[in-house]
Design a protein around this motif. Structure first.
Motif, PDB file in Angstrom:
ATOM      1  N   ASN A 177      36.886  26.862  46.279  1.00  0.00           N
ATOM      2  CA  ASN A 177      35.871  25.798  46.219  1.00  0.00           C
ATOM      3  C   ASN A 177      36.354  24.537  46.930  1.00  0.00           C
ATOM      4  OD1 ASN A 177      34.108  27.408  44.751  1.00  0.00           O
ATOM      5  ND2 ASN A 177      34.845  26.681  42.770  1.00  0.00           N
ATOM      6  N   LYS A 209      36.513  39.724  48.562  1.00  0.00           N
ATOM      7  CA  LYS A 209      35.264  38.956  48.585  1.00  0.00           C
ATOM      8  C   LYS A 209      35.474  37.461  48.783  1.00  0.00           C
ATOM      9  CE  LYS A 209      32.488  42.203  45.890  1.00  0.00           C
ATOM     10  NZ  LYS A 209      31.531  42.378  44.746  1.00  0.00           N
ATOM     11  N   HIS A 213      32.849  34.440  50.125  1.00  0.00           N
ATOM     12  CA  HIS A 213      32.379  33.354  49.255  1.00  0.00           C
ATOM     13  C   HIS A 213      32.677  32.005  49.918  1.00  0.00           C
ATOM     14  CE1 HIS A 213      31.042  35.417  45.656  1.00  0.00           C
ATOM     15  NE2 HIS A 213      32.130  36.174  45.651  1.00  0.00           N
ATOM     16  N   LYS A 217      29.829  29.273  50.762  1.00  0.00           N
ATOM     17  CA  LYS A 217      29.859  27.977  50.089  1.00  0.00           C
ATOM     18  C   LYS A 217      29.947  26.811  51.084  1.00  0.00           C
ATOM     19  CE  LYS A 217      31.856  29.396  45.652  1.00  0.00           C
ATOM     20  NZ  LYS A 217      30.847  28.757  44.773  1.00  0.00           N
ATOM     21  N   VAL A 262      27.224  38.247  49.849  1.00  0.00           N
ATOM     22  CA  VAL A 262      28.635  38.459  50.157  1.00  0.00           C
ATOM     23  C   VAL A 262      28.850  39.860  50.717  1.00  0.00           C
ATOM     24  CG1 VAL A 262      30.913  38.778  49.098  1.00  0.00           C
ATOM     25  CG2 VAL A 262      29.556  36.757  48.543  1.00  0.00           C
TER      26      VAL A 262
END
Length: 316
Positions: A177, A209, A213, A217, A262
């Protein structure tokens, strides 16, 4: 047809054959002493030249506001140039020649959020990308490397590369993130292997994955990259590399669509990489007569400098 057009021509491969393992040719016999000398080069280079790159950090902090004000390309920042010189230099000393394909596709991508995803089967992969990538990249690497090799990976942290704790799921998710936020706000290109680790035999292994992601994002364009020859020259089963020739090939960018998931993005990237890996570059041989000359020249020069220095200070 010109030689350049001939080299860039890619033949389509039947999708049903994509997952078949590629059988690489045998590695020719080489005097093991030459490989030991290259390992000595890697150790000394990592200590001595990395120290010089450390010295460029203050210049980077001083010049960064000026670069931003006048919109000077990141390509010319002191840290970026020092990092590229570090990588290109060690490849030259190891007598490893690099050929590039498809880099012209990304001449306009420097200031766009992007995730460079590369096939990973050699210790050489990040070194080659650091030296030859068409756009400045930041790398995601295992946090524990900071404790194992602090002189090198603390520098990587200060340069802007991103450590993650892969052993703890929550920490890894948090790191992804954070990386996505950095990519989107600073318009960085971050390089990461979708395989998550090095392939032992040079073939693509299952994708993780996390990288996809990250791409979703950060609303990034995906830059697929594959290598030829890297696994044969220096795979993860040995610390002692050969000399040789390798090719790094950039594939057309992949845009993330609104209805992508994804899994769908992962499949798109994998198919493109597999098709490319099944299509060897034209007129390419991994092993030729690259030899040991640059390695001997470097070690001889280093020995002379050390001897002269010790003699100067009266230790000899």
């Amino acid at each position: 047809m010109s030689q350049r057009k001939k080299e860039n021509k890619i033949t389509e491969v039947d999708d049903s054959a994509l997952e078949e393992k590629i059988i690489f040719g045998p590695v020719p016999h080489e005097f093991f002493g030459f490989r030991i000398l290259r390992f000595i080069v890697i150790i000394t280079w990592a200590i001595i030249v990395t120290t010089l790159v450390w010295l460029s950090i203050p210049f980077g902090f001083i010049l960064d506001p000026i670069y931003k004000k006048y919109k000077i390309s990141k390509w010319y920042s002191p840290l970026e140039m020092a990092s590229r010189a570090w990588s290109i230099g060690i490849l030259w000393v190891l007598n490893i020649k690099v050929r590039t394909e498809g880099f012209e596709l990304y001449k306009d991508y420097e200031q766009q959020p992007s995730v460079l995803m590369y096939s990973h089967s050699s210790y050489l992969d990040p070194i080659v990308l650091q030296g030859y990538s068409p756009i400045p990249c930041k790398y995601i690497y295992k946090k524990e490397l900071i404790y194992l090799f602090p002189w090198l990976f603390l520098l990587a942290y200060f340069v802007g590369h991103i450590p993650i704790n892969r052993g703890k799921k929550n920490s890894a998710i948090s790191s992804i993130n954070d990386a996505a936020s950095i990519i989107e706000t600073k318009k960085y290109c971050v390089a990461i292997s979708p395989e998550g680790t090095r392939s032992k035999d040079g073939n693509l292994i299952d994708f993780k994955k996390g990288p996809f992601h990250l791409a979703m994002k950060s609303n990034s364009t995906i830059v697929p990259v594959v290598f030829f020859g890297n696994n044969q020259i220096w795979n993860s089963n040995t610390f002692f590399p050969h000399s040789g020739n390798l090719v790094v090939r950039c594939l057309p960018p992949i845009k993330i669509e609104k209805d992508d998931t994804v899994d769908s993005i992962s499949k798109k990237v994998r198919v493109k990489m597999l098709k490319s890996l099944h299509t060897r570059p034209v007129d390419y041989k991994t092993f030729t007569d690259n030899g040991i000359f640059h390695t001997i020249l470097y070690l001889g020069s280093l020995s002379y400098i050390i001897y002269t220095g010790l003699n100067w200070f009266g230790y000899l």
